[in-house]
Design a protein around this motif. Structure first.
Motif, PDB file in Angstrom:
ATOM      1  N   UNK A 164       0.865  -1.106  -0.653  1.00  0.00           N
ATOM      2  CA  UNK A 164      -0.114  -0.004   0.353  1.00  0.00           C
ATOM      3  C   UNK A 164       0.944   0.808   0.376  1.00  0.00           C
ATOM      4  N   UNK A 165       1.288   1.452   0.753  1.00  0.00           N
ATOM      5  CA  UNK A 165       2.897   2.427   0.888  1.00  0.00           C
ATOM      6  C   UNK A 165       2.661   2.574   0.015  1.00  0.00           C
ATOM      7  N   UNK A 166       3.978   1.730  -1.358  1.00  0.00           N
ATOM      8  CA  UNK A 166       3.984   1.639  -2.315  1.00  0.00           C
ATOM      9  C   UNK A 166       3.664   2.341  -3.411  1.00  0.00           C
ATOM     10  N   UNK A 167       2.557   1.631  -3.625  1.00  0.00           N
ATOM     11  CA  UNK A 167       1.613   2.031  -4.539  1.00  0.00           C
ATOM     12  C   UNK A 167       1.202   3.887  -4.367  1.00  0.00           C
ATOM     13  N   UNK A 168       1.060   4.047  -2.830  1.00  0.00           N
ATOM     14  CA  UNK A 168       0.674   5.008  -2.693  1.00  0.00           C
ATOM     15  C   UNK A 168       1.236   6.401  -2.951  1.00  0.00           C
ATOM     16  N   UNK A 169       2.635   6.322  -2.870  1.00  0.00           N
ATOM     17  CA  UNK A 169       4.174   7.068  -2.960  1.00  0.00           C
ATOM     18  C   UNK A 169       3.982   7.125  -4.704  1.00  0.00           C
ATOM     19  N   UNK A 170       4.094   5.772  -5.279  1.00  0.00           N
ATOM     20  CA  UNK A 170       3.505   5.406  -6.863  1.00  0.00           C
ATOM     21  C   UNK A 170       2.694   7.090  -7.489  1.00  0.00           C
ATOM     22  N   UNK A 171       1.852   6.811  -7.282  1.00  0.00           N
ATOM     23  CA  UNK A 171       0.117   7.447  -7.626  1.00  0.00           C
ATOM     24  C   UNK A 171      -0.117   9.431  -7.225  1.00  0.00           C
ATOM     25  N   UNK A 172       0.547   9.037  -5.920  1.00  0.00           N
ATOM     26  CA  UNK A 172       1.050  11.296  -4.929  1.00  0.00           C
ATOM     27  C   UNK A 172       2.069  11.698  -6.904  1.00  0.00           C
ATOM     28  N   UNK A 173       2.849  10.943  -6.375  1.00  0.00           N
ATOM     29  CA  UNK A 173       3.800  11.511  -6.797  1.00  0.00           C
ATOM     30  C   UNK A 173       3.330  11.573  -8.709  1.00  0.00           C
ATOM     31  N   UNK A 174       2.887  10.549  -9.335  1.00  0.00           N
ATOM     32  CA  UNK A 174       2.579  10.781 -10.176  1.00  0.00           C
ATOM     33  C   UNK A 174       1.256  12.230 -10.497  1.00  0.00           C
ATOM     34  N   UNK A 175       0.684  12.367  -9.559  1.00  0.00           N
ATOM     35  CA  UNK A 175      -0.501  13.453  -9.686  1.00  0.00           C
ATOM     36  C   UNK A 175       0.558  14.791  -8.775  1.00  0.00           C
ATOM     37  N   UNK A 176       2.103  14.949  -8.804  1.00  0.00           N
ATOM     38  CA  UNK A 176       2.709  16.090  -8.745  1.00  0.00           C
ATOM     39  C   UNK A 176       2.357  16.530  -7.221  1.00  0.00           C
ATOM     40  N   UNK A 177       1.953  15.200  -6.159  1.00  0.00           N
ATOM     41  CA  UNK A 177       1.940  15.638  -4.976  1.00  0.00           C
ATOM     42  C   UNK A 177       4.185  15.891  -4.407  1.00  0.00           C
ATOM     43  N   UNK A 178       4.631  16.148  -3.408  1.00  0.00           N
ATOM     44  CA  UNK A 178       5.879  16.001  -2.638  1.00  0.00           C
ATOM     45  C   UNK A 178       5.281  15.781  -1.460  1.00  0.00           C
ATOM     46  N   UNK A 179       6.224  13.935  -1.891  1.00  0.00           N
ATOM     47  CA  UNK A 179       6.114  12.893  -0.859  1.00  0.00           C
ATOM     48  C   UNK A 179       7.199  12.431  -0.108  1.00  0.00           C
ATOM     49  N   UNK A 180       6.821  12.331   1.269  1.00  0.00           N
ATOM     50  CA  UNK A 180       7.777  11.922   2.546  1.00  0.00           C
ATOM     51  C   UNK A 180       7.367  10.721   2.989  1.00  0.00           C
ATOM     52  N   UNK A 181       8.388  10.273   3.056  1.00  0.00           N
ATOM     53  CA  UNK A 181       8.005   8.167   3.098  1.00  0.00           C
ATOM     54  C   UNK A 181       9.064   8.175   4.276  1.00  0.00           C
ATOM     55  N   UNK A 182       8.008   7.147   5.408  1.00  0.00           N
ATOM     56  CA  UNK A 182       8.652   6.864   6.928  1.00  0.00           C
ATOM     57  C   UNK A 182       9.097   5.198   6.116  1.00  0.00           C
ATOM     58  N   UNK A 183      10.046   5.196   6.671  1.00  0.00           N
ATOM     59  CA  UNK A 183      11.215   4.067   6.696  1.00  0.00           C
ATOM     60  C   UNK A 183      11.853   4.066   7.796  1.00  0.00           C
ATOM     61  N   UNK A 184      11.825   2.212   8.160  1.00  0.00           N
ATOM     62  CA  UNK A 184      12.947   1.655   9.018  1.00  0.00           C
ATOM     63  C   UNK A 184      14.250   0.952   8.710  1.00  0.00           C
ATOM     64  N   UNK A 185      14.071   0.532   7.016  1.00  0.00           N
ATOM     65  CA  UNK A 185      14.449   0.299   5.916  1.00  0.00           C
ATOM     66  C   UNK A 185      15.958   0.862   5.058  1.00  0.00           C
ATOM     67  N   UNK A 186      17.264   0.740   5.658  1.00  0.00           N
ATOM     68  CA  UNK A 186      18.274   1.481   4.768  1.00  0.00           C
ATOM     69  C   UNK A 186      18.362   1.222   3.253  1.00  0.00           C
ATOM     70  N   UNK A 187      18.080   0.005   2.862  1.00  0.00           N
ATOM     71  CA  UNK A 187      18.909  -0.663   2.164  1.00  0.00           C
ATOM     72  C   UNK A 187      17.057  -0.215   0.893  1.00  0.00           C
ATOM     73  N   UNK A 188      15.926   0.241   1.619  1.00  0.00           N
ATOM     74  CA  UNK A 188      14.970   0.348   0.834  1.00  0.00           C
ATOM     75  C   UNK A 188      15.549   1.910   0.048  1.00  0.00           C
ATOM     76  N   UNK A 189      16.156   2.471   0.440  1.00  0.00           N
ATOM     77  CA  UNK A 189      15.839   4.323   0.195  1.00  0.00           C
ATOM     78  C   UNK A 189      16.228   4.177  -1.153  1.00  0.00           C
ATOM     79  N   UNK A 190      17.118   3.313  -2.589  1.00  0.00           N
ATOM     80  CA  UNK A 190      17.305   4.332  -3.118  1.00  0.00           C
ATOM     81  C   UNK A 190      16.187   4.123  -3.790  1.00  0.00           C
ATOM     82  N   UNK A 191      15.323   2.862  -3.445  1.00  0.00           N
ATOM     83  CA  UNK A 191      13.769   1.916  -4.529  1.00  0.00           C
ATOM     84  C   UNK A 191      13.216   3.471  -3.929  1.00  0.00           C
ATOM     85  N   UNK A 192      12.782   3.989  -2.761  1.00  0.00           N
ATOM     86  CA  UNK A 192      12.120   4.643  -3.064  1.00  0.00           C
ATOM     87  C   UNK A 192      12.015   6.197  -3.306  1.00  0.00           C
ATOM     88  N   UNK A 193      13.017   6.409  -3.952  1.00  0.00           N
ATOM     89  CA  UNK A 193      13.572   7.322  -4.089  1.00  0.00           C
ATOM     90  C   UNK A 193      12.860   7.673  -5.695  1.00  0.00           C
TER      91      UNK A 193
END
Length: 330
Positions: A164-193
């Motif tokens: 849900x988090x991944x798809x929410x980010x992708x949809x919001x980014x497509x619509x032009x929103x500035x998205x802030x993500x919460x994560x405890x996984x350093x290995x996922x940072x590049x993927x999130x960006x």
């Protein structure tokens, strides 16, 4: 139709141990449904992982085939709404919980559970979304209908590496929103960006222990999948007139907060349910996911595996080591 098909099956032993096996099942053994669907793709969700370890809050009777998502082609139909060879999607309701699910080559379901595949989506893309994408779409829809606009400021997404988090980010980014993500996984940072996050904050930063009823106003919107104190902290950090859509409890089902964010800042809290939401709303969200809300490159959001690889992936999900979506090609 009497031939057999391949399916993942969870088997309960006499000593309450649960094993997973790829088995051959007979179509005649499927539950009676209006429509028989040949499944082309499914997707893995946390409910499937819970079902695979015998969680009786998800699945009560075993042996069982999990899989709360399925996309495929109608093989037989007793419903005038669907004909053979129609491309269709089935998510949520009771699929994969107590009804034989999508981690199999065939499912048999009531017609009222089925959505016709909208123009603009392939069967594979539909499962990259799946229940997670539908839920994300419902969250975004609630916030936008409340008046959320990109120019108003930052939108926070918790549980950002889950489906849900991944798809929410992708949809919001497509619509032009500035998205802030919460994560405890350093290995996922590049993927999130890569999928559209502009800022990343740690779980610790969203776990306020001060007992203050309000914090600095930062986020104009929140999509929360975890609950607990992270949600409470996010609510205390909303701007005036801000809103939050909540749909999960990965951290906790409890919420300890005050009424002050709501009566002093005019904030709004939306509860999101994708399991039983009305079909008219469900179809509307799928249409948006297939058109204006469709991320530019859905394939970067998911990895594809075979049915035989599912047990190992379920273990990763249960260990909290998976991120993004996993789809299963049947």
């Amino acid at each position: 139709m009497n031939h057999s098909f391949k399916a993942l099956q969870i088997i309960e032993s006499a000593d309450k141990q649960y094993t997973r096996a790829i088995v051959q099942r007979a179509i005649a053994d499927l539950p009676v449904g209006d429509v028989l669907i040949k499944v082309h793709y499914s997707a893995l969700n946390y409910k499937d992982a819970l079902s695979s370890i015998g969680n009786k809050g998800v699945t009560k009777q075993f042996p069982h085939t999990p899989g709360i998502d399925a996309a495929g082609i109608v093989a037989a139909s007793d419903s005038p709404a669907f004909k053979v060879d129609d491309e269709v999607i089935v998510t949520s309701y009771d699929l994969g919980m107590n009804t034989s699910g999508g981690l199999a080559e065939y499912i048999s379901v009531p017609a009222k559970w089925i959505v016709k595949l909208p123009t603009g989506l392939s069967l594979k893309e539909a499962m990259i979304h799946g229940t997670a994408g539908l839920t994300a779409g419902l969250c975004v829809n609630a916030l936008i209908n409340h008046g959320l606009k990109p120019e108003q400021g930052k939108v926070l997404v918790t549980g950002s590496t889950g489906g849900v988090g991944t798809l929410s980010i992708a949809i919001l980014a497509k619509l032009g929103f500035e998205v802030v993500a919460v994560t405890g996984k350093p290995e996922a940072v590049e993927f999130l960006k890569q999928i559209g996050v502009s800022e990343i904050v740690s779980r610790e930063a969203l776990d306020d222990q001060s007992s203050r009823p309000l914090l600095k106003s930062i986020y104009t919107g929140v999509i929360d999948t975890v609950g607990g104190n992270i949600l409470a902290t996010a609510l205390k950090s909303l701007t005036y007139g801000g809103s939050a859509a909540i749909c999960g409890l990965v951290a906790s089902a409890e919420l300890h907060t005050t009424v002050l964010p709501f009566i002093l800042r005019g904030n709004t809290l939306f509860g999101i349910d994708s399991a039983e939401c009305p079909m008219s709303l469900r179809e509307s969200i799928w249409q948006k996911l297939a058109s204006d809300w469709k991320p530019t490159d859905l394939t970067i959001l998911a990895k594809e595996i075979t049915l035989e690889e599912v047990p190992a992936q379920l273990d990763l999900m249960l260990q909290g080591k998976a991120f993004g979506k996993t789809i299963v090609k049947l």
